[in-house]
Design a protein around this motif. Sequence first.
Motif, PDB file in Angstrom:
ATOM      1  N   GLU A  21      27.280  17.906  63.900  1.00 59.39           N
ATOM      2  CA  GLU A  21      27.363  19.180  63.201  1.00 59.39           C
ATOM      3  C   GLU A  21      28.661  19.191  62.403  1.00 59.39           C
ATOM      4  O   GLU A  21      29.728  18.849  62.916  1.00 59.39           O
ATOM      5  N   VAL A  22      28.569  19.573  61.135  1.00 62.77           N
ATOM      6  CA  VAL A  22      29.745  19.622  60.274  1.00 62.77           C
ATOM      7  C   VAL A  22      30.514  20.904  60.580  1.00 62.77           C
ATOM      8  O   VAL A  22      29.966  22.010  60.532  1.00 62.77           O
ATOM      9  N   LEU A  23      31.797  20.754  60.912  1.00 57.61           N
ATOM     10  CA  LEU A  23      32.669  21.900  61.146  1.00 57.61           C
ATOM     11  C   LEU A  23      33.095  22.491  59.804  1.00 57.61           C
ATOM     12  O   LEU A  23      32.917  23.668  59.549  1.00 57.61           O
ATOM     13  N   PHE A  24      33.659  21.649  58.940  1.00 60.44           N
ATOM     14  CA  PHE A  24      33.960  22.046  57.572  1.00 60.44           C
ATOM     15  C   PHE A  24      34.327  20.827  56.745  1.00 60.44           C
ATOM     16  O   PHE A  24      34.615  19.758  57.281  1.00 60.44           O
ATOM     17  N   LEU A  37      35.134  17.239  58.767  1.00 63.83           N
ATOM     18  CA  LEU A  37      35.407  17.304  60.198  1.00 63.83           C
ATOM     19  C   LEU A  37      34.098  17.658  60.877  1.00 63.83           C
ATOM     20  O   LEU A  37      33.393  18.571  60.441  1.00 63.83           O
ATOM     21  N   TYR A  38      33.760  16.947  61.959  1.00 59.87           N
ATOM     22  CA  TYR A  38      32.452  17.081  62.575  1.00 59.87           C
ATOM     23  C   TYR A  38      32.509  16.752  64.055  1.00 59.87           C
ATOM     24  O   TYR A  38      33.465  16.148  64.537  1.00 59.87           O
ATOM     25  N   ASN A  90      44.006  23.147  62.091  1.00 65.10           N
ATOM     26  CA  ASN A  90      44.699  24.250  62.749  1.00 65.10           C
ATOM     27  C   ASN A  90      44.551  25.546  61.946  1.00 65.10           C
ATOM     28  O   ASN A  90      44.334  26.612  62.514  1.00 65.10           O
ATOM     29  N   THR A  91      44.645  25.458  60.619  1.00 67.61           N
ATOM     30  CA  THR A  91      44.457  26.631  59.764  1.00 67.61           C
ATOM     31  C   THR A  91      43.037  27.163  59.918  1.00 67.61           C
ATOM     32  O   THR A  91      42.820  28.368  60.066  1.00 67.61           O
ATOM     33  N   PHE A  92      42.056  26.262  59.898  1.00 64.24           N
ATOM     34  CA  PHE A  92      40.651  26.649  60.056  1.00 64.24           C
ATOM     35  C   PHE A  92      40.432  27.342  61.392  1.00 64.24           C
ATOM     36  O   PHE A  92      39.805  28.409  61.464  1.00 64.24           O
ATOM     37  N   LEU A  93      40.949  26.761  62.483  1.00 60.18           N
ATOM     38  CA  LEU A  93      40.751  27.333  63.808  1.00 60.18           C
ATOM     39  C   LEU A  93      41.453  28.684  63.939  1.00 60.18           C
ATOM     40  O   LEU A  93      40.916  29.609  64.559  1.00 60.18           O
ATOM     41  N   ASN A  99      38.810  35.896  62.809  1.00 66.87           N
ATOM     42  CA  ASN A  99      37.512  36.488  62.488  1.00 66.87           C
ATOM     43  C   ASN A  99      36.775  36.945  63.736  1.00 66.87           C
ATOM     44  O   ASN A  99      36.025  37.922  63.704  1.00 66.87           O
ATOM     45  N   GLU A 100      36.963  36.228  64.856  1.00 60.62           N
ATOM     46  CA  GLU A 100      36.300  36.601  66.102  1.00 60.62           C
ATOM     47  C   GLU A 100      36.884  37.883  66.685  1.00 60.62           C
ATOM     48  O   GLU A 100      36.212  38.623  67.382  1.00 60.62           O
ATOM     49  N   GLU A 101      38.165  38.143  66.387  1.00 58.10           N
ATOM     50  CA  GLU A 101      38.845  39.321  66.933  1.00 58.10           C
ATOM     51  C   GLU A 101      38.436  40.597  66.202  1.00 58.10           C
ATOM     52  O   GLU A 101      38.620  41.679  66.721  1.00 58.10           O
ATOM     53  N   VAL A 102      37.869  40.459  65.003  1.00 56.11           N
ATOM     54  CA  VAL A 102      37.529  41.648  64.210  1.00 56.11           C
ATOM     55  C   VAL A 102      36.265  42.291  64.708  1.00 56.11           C
ATOM     56  O   VAL A 102      35.370  41.762  65.200  1.00 56.11           O
TER      57      VAL A 102
END
Length: 102
Positions: A21-24, A37-38, A90-93, A99-102
């Motif tokens: 699965e492609v992360l980004f 990254l996958y 690290n920036t992506f994570l 986004n999960e906190e919103v």
Amino acid sequence: MEHGQEHITVVDENGNEQLFEVLFTFDSEEFGKSYVLYFPVGAEEDDEGEIEIHASSFTETEDSDSAVGGGELRPVETDEEWDMIEEMLNTFLDEEEENEEV
């Protein structure tokens, strides 16, 4: 390999195919390359709650029938590239966590 692709098939040195699965994906002007990254589809977190993430540079091609979906994966070659990839991850994570906190 194409930008925006969700899955890629990677063939290992033994000829075995594995679906990832492609992360980004992202482009680096500094190195003049595109990167992906996958992680393995269905991968489970280890004891520390982490999943092994793979990184490769890639070249897009017109041949959409290739094993990696129209492109060629290449190994990351330098420590400078790894440092840049780690920073991007690290920036992506961090953004995903926000986004999960919103």
